[in-house]
Design a protein around this motif. Sequence first.
Motif, PDB file in Angstrom:
ATOM      1  N   ASP A  37       0.810  -1.219   0.000  1.00 40.10           N
ATOM      2  CA  ASP A  37       0.000   0.000   0.000  1.00 40.10           C
ATOM      3  C   ASP A  37       0.845   1.272   0.000  1.00 40.10           C
ATOM      4  OD1 ASP A  37      -2.486  -1.444   0.260  1.00 40.10           O
ATOM      5  OD2 ASP A  37      -1.934  -1.800   2.360  1.00 40.10           O
ATOM      6  N   LEU A  38       2.147   1.144   0.258  1.00 36.92           N
ATOM      7  CA  LEU A  38       3.014   2.314   0.424  1.00 36.92           C
ATOM      8  C   LEU A  38       3.388   2.960  -0.905  1.00 36.92           C
ATOM      9  CD1 LEU A  38       5.566   1.171   3.175  1.00 36.92           C
ATOM     10  CD2 LEU A  38       3.704   2.821   3.432  1.00 36.92           C
ATOM     11  N   ASP A  39       3.602   4.287  -0.827  1.00 35.33           N
ATOM     12  CA  ASP A  39       4.073   5.040  -1.993  1.00 35.33           C
ATOM     13  C   ASP A  39       5.500   5.552  -1.804  1.00 35.33           C
ATOM     14  OD1 ASP A  39       1.579   5.124  -3.640  1.00 35.33           O
ATOM     15  OD2 ASP A  39       0.805   6.120  -1.844  1.00 35.33           O
ATOM     16  N   GLY A  40       6.019   5.460  -0.590  1.00 31.83           N
ATOM     17  CA  GLY A  40       7.377   5.936  -0.345  1.00 31.83           C
ATOM     18  C   GLY A  40       7.782   5.720   1.095  1.00 31.83           C
ATOM     19  N   VAL A  41       9.100   5.810   1.334  1.00 36.97           N
ATOM     20  CA  VAL A  41       9.659   5.708   2.679  1.00 36.97           C
ATOM     21  C   VAL A  41      10.498   6.955   2.940  1.00 36.97           C
ATOM     22  CG1 VAL A  41      11.073   4.368   4.277  1.00 36.97           C
ATOM     23  CG2 VAL A  41       9.763   3.186   2.501  1.00 36.97           C
ATOM     24  N   ALA A  42      10.139   7.712   3.958  1.00 36.36           N
ATOM     25  CA  ALA A  42      10.885   8.918   4.320  1.00 36.36           C
ATOM     26  C   ALA A  42      11.728   8.632   5.554  1.00 36.36           C
ATOM     27  CB  ALA A  42       9.923  10.070   4.589  1.00 36.36           C
ATOM     28  N   TYR A  43      12.919   9.225   5.595  1.00 36.44           N
ATOM     29  CA  TYR A  43      13.802   8.997   6.736  1.00 36.44           C
ATOM     30  C   TYR A  43      14.578  10.262   7.062  1.00 36.44           C
ATOM     31  CZ  TYR A  43      17.508   8.587   3.215  1.00 36.44           C
ATOM     32  OH  TYR A  43      18.381   8.838   2.180  1.00 36.44           O
ATOM     33  N   THR A  44      14.968  10.389   8.316  1.00 34.60           N
ATOM     34  CA  THR A  44      15.764  11.539   8.742  1.00 34.60           C
ATOM     35  C   THR A  44      17.179  11.386   8.229  1.00 34.60           C
ATOM     36  OG1 THR A  44      14.439  11.702  10.757  1.00 34.60           O
ATOM     37  CG2 THR A  44      16.519  12.900  10.712  1.00 34.60           C
ATOM     38  N   ALA A  45      17.618  12.350   7.420  1.00 34.39           N
ATOM     39  CA  ALA A  45      18.951  12.282   6.823  1.00 34.39           C
ATOM     40  C   ALA A  45      19.992  13.079   7.602  1.00 34.39           C
ATOM     41  CB  ALA A  45      18.891  12.784   5.384  1.00 34.39           C
ATOM     42  N   GLY A  46      19.557  13.889   8.567  1.00 33.95           N
ATOM     43  CA  GLY A  46      20.487  14.692   9.345  1.00 33.95           C
ATOM     44  C   GLY A  46      19.912  16.082   9.555  1.00 33.95           C
ATOM     45  N   PRO A  47      20.477  16.855  10.480  1.00 36.14           N
ATOM     46  CA  PRO A  47      21.600  16.503  11.346  1.00 36.14           C
ATOM     47  C   PRO A  47      21.182  15.585  12.485  1.00 36.14           C
ATOM     48  CG  PRO A  47      20.816  18.708  11.855  1.00 36.14           C
ATOM     49  CD  PRO A  47      20.046  18.261  10.656  1.00 36.14           C
ATOM     50  N   GLY A  48      22.204  15.032  13.147  1.00 38.61           N
ATOM     51  CA  GLY A  48      21.983  14.105  14.242  1.00 38.61           C
ATOM     52  C   GLY A  48      23.237  13.300  14.490  1.00 38.61           C
ATOM     53  N   LEU A  49      23.127  12.234  15.279  1.00 45.47           N
ATOM     54  CA  LEU A  49      24.262  11.348  15.532  1.00 45.47           C
ATOM     55  C   LEU A  49      24.521  10.520  14.277  1.00 45.47           C
ATOM     56  CD1 LEU A  49      23.339  10.033  19.109  1.00 45.47           C
ATOM     57  CD2 LEU A  49      24.870  11.925  18.503  1.00 45.47           C
ATOM     58  N   ALA A  50      25.765  10.510  13.813  1.00 50.73           N
ATOM     59  CA  ALA A  50      26.087   9.864  12.535  1.00 50.73           C
ATOM     60  C   ALA A  50      25.675   8.398  12.497  1.00 50.73           C
ATOM     61  CB  ALA A  50      27.582  10.002  12.252  1.00 50.73           C
ATOM     62  N   GLY A  51      26.037   7.649  13.532  1.00 44.69           N
ATOM     63  CA  GLY A  51      25.716   6.228  13.555  1.00 44.69           C
ATOM     64  C   GLY A  51      24.220   5.975  13.596  1.00 44.69           C
ATOM     65  N   ALA A  52      23.513   6.749  14.400  1.00 45.79           N
ATOM     66  CA  ALA A  52      22.061   6.597  14.511  1.00 45.79           C
ATOM     67  C   ALA A  52      21.382   6.922  13.189  1.00 45.79           C
ATOM     68  CB  ALA A  52      21.536   7.490  15.623  1.00 45.79           C
ATOM     69  N   LEU A  53      21.835   7.976  12.536  1.00 46.14           N
ATOM     70  CA  LEU A  53      21.277   8.343  11.234  1.00 46.14           C
ATOM     71  C   LEU A  53      21.523   7.257  10.191  1.00 46.14           C
ATOM     72  CD1 LEU A  53      22.400  12.081  11.147  1.00 46.14           C
ATOM     73  CD2 LEU A  53      20.028  11.279  11.212  1.00 46.14           C
ATOM     74  N   LEU A  54      22.705   6.654  10.234  1.00 45.89           N
ATOM     75  CA  LEU A  54      23.035   5.599   9.270  1.00 45.89           C
ATOM     76  C   LEU A  54      22.114   4.395   9.421  1.00 45.89           C
ATOM     77  CD1 LEU A  54      26.943   5.662   9.290  1.00 45.89           C
ATOM     78  CD2 LEU A  54      25.453   6.136   7.338  1.00 45.89           C
ATOM     79  N   VAL A  55      21.730   4.085  10.657  1.00 43.31           N
ATOM     80  CA  VAL A  55      20.810   2.967  10.870  1.00 43.31           C
ATOM     81  C   VAL A  55      19.485   3.251  10.182  1.00 43.31           C
ATOM     82  CG1 VAL A  55      19.478   1.684  12.588  1.00 43.31           C
ATOM     83  CG2 VAL A  55      21.864   2.267  13.048  1.00 43.31           C
ATOM     84  N   GLY A  56      18.915   4.418  10.451  1.00 47.17           N
ATOM     85  CA  GLY A  56      17.631   4.758   9.838  1.00 47.17           C
ATOM     86  C   GLY A  56      17.701   4.839   8.329  1.00 47.17           C
ATOM     87  N   ALA A  57      18.768   5.472   7.837  1.00 46.27           N
ATOM     88  CA  ALA A  57      18.921   5.607   6.383  1.00 46.27           C
ATOM     89  C   ALA A  57      19.104   4.241   5.726  1.00 46.27           C
ATOM     90  CB  ALA A  57      20.113   6.503   6.065  1.00 46.27           C
ATOM     91  N   GLY A  58      19.915   3.391   6.346  1.00 51.40           N
ATOM     92  CA  GLY A  58      20.166   2.068   5.777  1.00 51.40           C
ATOM     93  C   GLY A  58      18.905   1.227   5.718  1.00 51.40           C
ATOM     94  N   ILE A  59      18.134   1.234   6.804  1.00 45.18           N
ATOM     95  CA  ILE A  59      16.899   0.451   6.833  1.00 45.18           C
ATOM     96  C   ILE A  59      15.872   1.024   5.863  1.00 45.18           C
ATOM     97  CG2 ILE A  59      14.926  -0.180   8.270  1.00 45.18           C
ATOM     98  CD1 ILE A  59      16.854  -0.415  10.624  1.00 45.18           C
ATOM     99  N   ALA A  60      15.703   2.342   5.879  1.00 41.32           N
ATOM    100  CA  ALA A  60      14.700   2.978   5.016  1.00 41.32           C
ATOM    101  C   ALA A  60      15.004   2.745   3.539  1.00 41.32           C
ATOM    102  CB  ALA A  60      14.642   4.474   5.315  1.00 41.32           C
TER     103      ALA A  60
END
Length: 245
Positions: free
Chosen positions: A72-95
């Motif tokens: 049903d999805l049309d897209g996946v949005a994720y926080t790209a920054g700023p923030g903690l580099a490692g934490a952002l990479l987790v979200g970006a990688g999964i998304a």
Amino acid sequence: MLILGIETSCDETGIALFDSEKGLLADALYSQIAVHAEYGGVVPELASRDHIRKTLPLVKQVFSEAGISDKDLDGVAYTAGPGLAGALLVGAGIARSLAYGWNIPAIAVHHMEGHLLAPMLEDNPPEFPFVALLVSGGHTMLVNVEGIGQYKLLGDSLDDAAGEAFDKTAKMLGLAYPGGPAVAKLAEKGEVGRYTFPRPMTDRPGLDFSFSGLKTFTLNTLQKSDKTEQTKADILSYVSGYKKW
């Protein structure tokens, strides 16, 4: 349009499903306060590892609550920054992995822009242009929002953000983490007016912020005091804003 949102910029894992016509369908938030409390602040490596553990289970949770599937999805949005580099990479990688597997777009969202535009999702959204005071984790700024993608920075913190100042003040007074709620709770018991603190940045032009001087003044005041619980409360009654300027 149905979008899955993933937020992993610091110490909270946030997941949401938003429909452009129906609004927010489901959301889930996991806080890492218990993970970082014994250290008195966020430990980036621990934050990243916890996001790895929590993100996909929370995605499955919101899908179940909303009664939808990935089809049903049309897209996946994720926080790209700023923030903690490692934490952002987790979200970006999964998304990005989910979007690739589902053959839908992955949309990188600027953390601060997300905060600035979040009020537009309310029942009574503000009209452009408007001025926003953005206080988010490691950021404190005043922004003129002229429209989507049109922002003018009016003022910014020259040192710590407000949240960092609260955490550090709480730590020097022996209060619990996170500092904001602990400082506010004790400040309610304080005697307003016992201490007078300097007001920073009043002798220079512009709308920038500074909190380092207030932290230093708090520390010096505490060291000269009897350090009782009431004295700490009296000090914090000014620091936290209970003293009206």
